[in-house]
Design a protein around this motif. Sequence first.
Motif, PDB file in Angstrom:
ATOM      1  N   LEU A 252       0.821  -1.213   0.000  1.00  0.00           N
ATOM      2  CA  LEU A 252       0.000   0.000   0.000  1.00  0.00           C
ATOM      3  C   LEU A 252       0.853   1.259   0.000  1.00  0.00           C
ATOM      4  N   PHE A 253       1.982   1.231   0.695  1.00  0.00           N
ATOM      5  CA  PHE A 253       2.886   2.383   0.701  1.00  0.00           C
ATOM      6  C   PHE A 253       3.385   2.683  -0.711  1.00  0.00           C
ATOM      7  N   VAL A 254       3.768   1.632  -1.425  1.00  0.00           N
ATOM      8  CA  VAL A 254       4.248   1.820  -2.797  1.00  0.00           C
ATOM      9  C   VAL A 254       3.132   2.369  -3.677  1.00  0.00           C
ATOM     10  N   GLU A 255       1.948   1.815  -3.551  1.00  0.00           N
ATOM     11  CA  GLU A 255       0.830   2.309  -4.367  1.00  0.00           C
ATOM     12  C   GLU A 255       0.534   3.778  -4.076  1.00  0.00           C
ATOM     13  N   GLN A 256       0.530   4.147  -2.804  1.00  0.00           N
ATOM     14  CA  GLN A 256       0.244   5.539  -2.444  1.00  0.00           C
ATOM     15  C   GLN A 256       1.295   6.480  -3.020  1.00  0.00           C
ATOM     16  N   LYS A 257       2.544   6.077  -2.909  1.00  0.00           N
ATOM     17  CA  LYS A 257       3.630   6.928  -3.396  1.00  0.00           C
ATOM     18  C   LYS A 257       3.684   6.961  -4.920  1.00  0.00           C
ATOM     19  N   ARG A 258       3.466   5.801  -5.556  1.00  0.00           N
ATOM     20  CA  ARG A 258       3.610   5.697  -7.001  1.00  0.00           C
ATOM     21  C   ARG A 258       2.370   6.140  -7.757  1.00  0.00           C
ATOM     22  N   ASP A 259       1.188   5.738  -7.246  1.00  0.00           N
ATOM     23  CA  ASP A 259      -0.060   5.947  -7.982  1.00  0.00           C
ATOM     24  C   ASP A 259      -0.988   6.974  -7.349  1.00  0.00           C
ATOM     25  N   GLY A 260      -0.712   7.326  -6.097  1.00  0.00           N
ATOM     26  CA  GLY A 260      -1.555   8.316  -5.443  1.00  0.00           C
ATOM     27  C   GLY A 260      -2.742   7.745  -4.704  1.00  0.00           C
ATOM     28  N   HIS A 261      -2.914   6.419  -4.714  1.00  0.00           N
ATOM     29  CA  HIS A 261      -4.042   5.820  -4.003  1.00  0.00           C
ATOM     30  C   HIS A 261      -3.760   4.349  -3.662  1.00  0.00           C
ATOM     31  N   PRO A 262      -4.042   3.959  -2.445  1.00  0.00           N
ATOM     32  CA  PRO A 262      -3.931   2.546  -2.069  1.00  0.00           C
ATOM     33  C   PRO A 262      -5.181   1.806  -2.534  1.00  0.00           C
ATOM     34  N   ALA A 290      10.954 -11.461  10.643  1.00  0.00           N
ATOM     35  CA  ALA A 290       9.697 -11.702   9.938  1.00  0.00           C
ATOM     36  C   ALA A 290       9.079 -10.393   9.452  1.00  0.00           C
ATOM     37  N   LEU A 291       9.134  -9.375  10.290  1.00  0.00           N
ATOM     38  CA  LEU A 291       8.593  -8.069   9.897  1.00  0.00           C
ATOM     39  C   LEU A 291       9.341  -7.513   8.686  1.00  0.00           C
ATOM     40  N   VAL A 292      10.660  -7.669   8.681  1.00  0.00           N
ATOM     41  CA  VAL A 292      11.469  -7.174   7.564  1.00  0.00           C
ATOM     42  C   VAL A 292      11.222  -7.993   6.299  1.00  0.00           C
ATOM     43  N   VAL A 293      11.146  -9.316   6.454  1.00  0.00           N
ATOM     44  CA  VAL A 293      10.897 -10.188   5.300  1.00  0.00           C
ATOM     45  C   VAL A 293       9.573  -9.837   4.637  1.00  0.00           C
ATOM     46  N   GLY A 294       8.526  -9.668   5.429  1.00  0.00           N
ATOM     47  CA  GLY A 294       7.220  -9.322   4.870  1.00  0.00           C
ATOM     48  C   GLY A 294       7.232  -7.967   4.188  1.00  0.00           C
ATOM     49  N   LEU A 295       7.864  -6.994   4.822  1.00  0.00           N
ATOM     50  CA  LEU A 295       7.933  -5.649   4.244  1.00  0.00           C
ATOM     51  C   LEU A 295       8.692  -5.655   2.926  1.00  0.00           C
ATOM     52  N   ALA A 296       9.819  -6.352   2.898  1.00  0.00           N
ATOM     53  CA  ALA A 296      10.609  -6.431   1.668  1.00  0.00           C
ATOM     54  C   ALA A 296       9.799  -7.041   0.534  1.00  0.00           C
ATOM     55  N   ALA A 297       9.042  -8.088   0.844  1.00  0.00           N
ATOM     56  CA  ALA A 297       8.232  -8.734  -0.189  1.00  0.00           C
ATOM     57  C   ALA A 297       7.125  -7.819  -0.672  1.00  0.00           C
ATOM     58  N   GLY A 298       6.455  -7.135   0.251  1.00  0.00           N
ATOM     59  CA  GLY A 298       5.382  -6.234  -0.153  1.00  0.00           C
ATOM     60  C   GLY A 298       5.857  -5.141  -1.083  1.00  0.00           C
ATOM     61  N   VAL A 299       7.021  -4.582  -0.781  1.00  0.00           N
ATOM     62  CA  VAL A 299       7.570  -3.491  -1.604  1.00  0.00           C
ATOM     63  C   VAL A 299       8.066  -4.012  -2.953  1.00  0.00           C
ATOM     64  N   VAL A 300       8.912  -5.042  -2.926  1.00  0.00           N
ATOM     65  CA  VAL A 300       9.519  -5.534  -4.163  1.00  0.00           C
ATOM     66  C   VAL A 300       8.473  -6.154  -5.085  1.00  0.00           C
ATOM     67  N   CYS A 301       7.576  -6.962  -4.539  1.00  0.00           N
ATOM     68  CA  CYS A 301       6.571  -7.622  -5.381  1.00  0.00           C
ATOM     69  C   CYS A 301       5.603  -6.623  -6.011  1.00  0.00           C
ATOM     70  N   SER A 302       5.354  -5.503  -5.329  1.00  0.00           N
ATOM     71  CA  SER A 302       4.456  -4.501  -5.907  1.00  0.00           C
ATOM     72  C   SER A 302       5.033  -3.904  -7.190  1.00  0.00           C
ATOM     73  N   TYR A 303       6.349  -3.895  -7.298  1.00  0.00           N
ATOM     74  CA  TYR A 303       6.997  -3.471  -8.541  1.00  0.00           C
ATOM     75  C   TYR A 303       7.136  -4.641  -9.515  1.00  0.00           C
ATOM     76  N   ALA A 304       7.384  -5.826  -8.982  1.00  0.00           N
ATOM     77  CA  ALA A 304       7.646  -6.986  -9.837  1.00  0.00           C
ATOM     78  C   ALA A 304       6.453  -7.370 -10.698  1.00  0.00           C
ATOM     79  N   VAL A 305       5.229  -7.103 -10.228  1.00  0.00           N
ATOM     80  CA  VAL A 305       4.056  -7.493 -11.014  1.00  0.00           C
ATOM     81  C   VAL A 305       3.963  -6.702 -12.323  1.00  0.00           C
ATOM     82  N   GLY A 306       4.667  -5.588 -12.398  1.00  0.00           N
ATOM     83  CA  GLY A 306       4.653  -4.803 -13.624  1.00  0.00           C
ATOM     84  C   GLY A 306       5.710  -5.205 -14.633  1.00  0.00           C
ATOM     85  N   TRP A 307       6.600  -6.117 -14.251  1.00  0.00           N
ATOM     86  CA  TRP A 307       7.668  -6.533 -15.167  1.00  0.00           C
ATOM     87  C   TRP A 307       7.110  -7.190 -16.424  1.00  0.00           C
TER      88      TRP A 307
END
Length: 436
Positions: A252-262, A290-307
């Motif tokens: 959601l952080f990536v979406e808000q920053k990149r697209d303007g809406h979660p 665990a908190l770091v692993v989940g956060l890393a996945a949420g951020v990276v995967c949100s970009y990876a789906v656009g590849w």
Amino acid sequence: MSFAAQGIDTGDTAWLLAATALVLLMTPGLALFYGGMVRTKSVLNMLMMSFVSIALVTVVWLAAGYSLAFGDDTFGGVIGNLKHAGMSGLGPDSVHGTVPTLLFATFQLTFAIITAALISGAIADRAKFGAWLVFVPVWALLVYVPVAHWVWGPGGWVLDKLGALDFAGGLPVEITSGASGLALALVLGPRLGFKKDAMRPHNLPMVVLGAGLLWFGWFGFNAGSALGANGLAAAAFLNTLAAGCTGLLGWLFVEQKRDGHPTTLGAASGAVAGLVAITPSCGSVSLLGALVVGLAAGVVCSYAVGWKFRLNYDDSLDVVGVHLVGGVIGTLLIGVFAVKEMTGGTEGLLYGGGLAQLGKQLVAVVAVGAYAFLVTYGIGKLIDKVLGFRADEEHEHTGLDLTVHAETAYDHGVLGHGAPVGASPVPSAQKVKSQA
């Protein structure tokens, strides 16, 4: 002789019975998650691809899969034997650790089921159902079963020889399904209108419901892998919850920053990404890890789906972007965040373990990903040559629900999605030959 005298712990058995039911529920949850993400004309087909996987994989697993995956090693850590083919010799008095062997085999079966079902998301809207019926059992035997033996089977080379860690399935489930999904997406080619037509999820409430069921079942997936009602199961349970939360927030952080809406879809996808990444590492990292692993996945995967749009492969429902990428993140980060309190000795880079474990995790990721991709690509090409794997253009345009199953999910489901306005669904279903 009583079960207690044979070494069966009733508490462990009760927990694993519940965990097995939870993991099985994940496949219907996945069906809803995927079903909500496709267009109205292929909802039922998407549901069917998951549900039929339950039946197909179960038959294969009972016939030979369990024995080959968890039987005694026969060839250098690559595959087990057929001693227990047809579940031979595994009666109610057979014990695996502190639980009945039949229960352990059933628990592992539910992992194999959902792994096969996950692949369907990469080829949504365009695969022949009959070809899928052939693909699933062949793939389960040639891809999932060997990798499961490598990682979890007695004498498997990934665990016993390489020393890579995977608590609940980053390698056999997440990376294998993601790499296989990529291979099949390349075999079938992109959907009609890919990168041109809007292909938005048709039912976001269904997507969220499916994600919720997946999250619920994931506690059985991860905490159940402790194979007992104990402290390790509790730690894996909490790590699973924590990583799902930070995965959701990161996306959601990536979406808000990149697209303007979660978005709702982003919340569901982010939670799943975090859960994917913590799957291999939930029994190896601390709560902070665990908190770091989940956060890393949420951020990276949100970009990876656009590849897929830049690299021109049509992974319809982001199996590659979430499961392959998330699985790689979670498996590699074991080499960074592993703590001896969880692993019993192995430590990651940040806890004084050096680069050795990270290197082992990397070798396992590359080997499993490459094997799954190459073998799946070969299976897909062979089926495509013999039966044809890609649905006919007319069927894809009209929708697979009507052309394959002679049904529609909604009364208005076909109109505006390929069928001429005013056309009657019933005559159309009679005219178009089934692909099954």
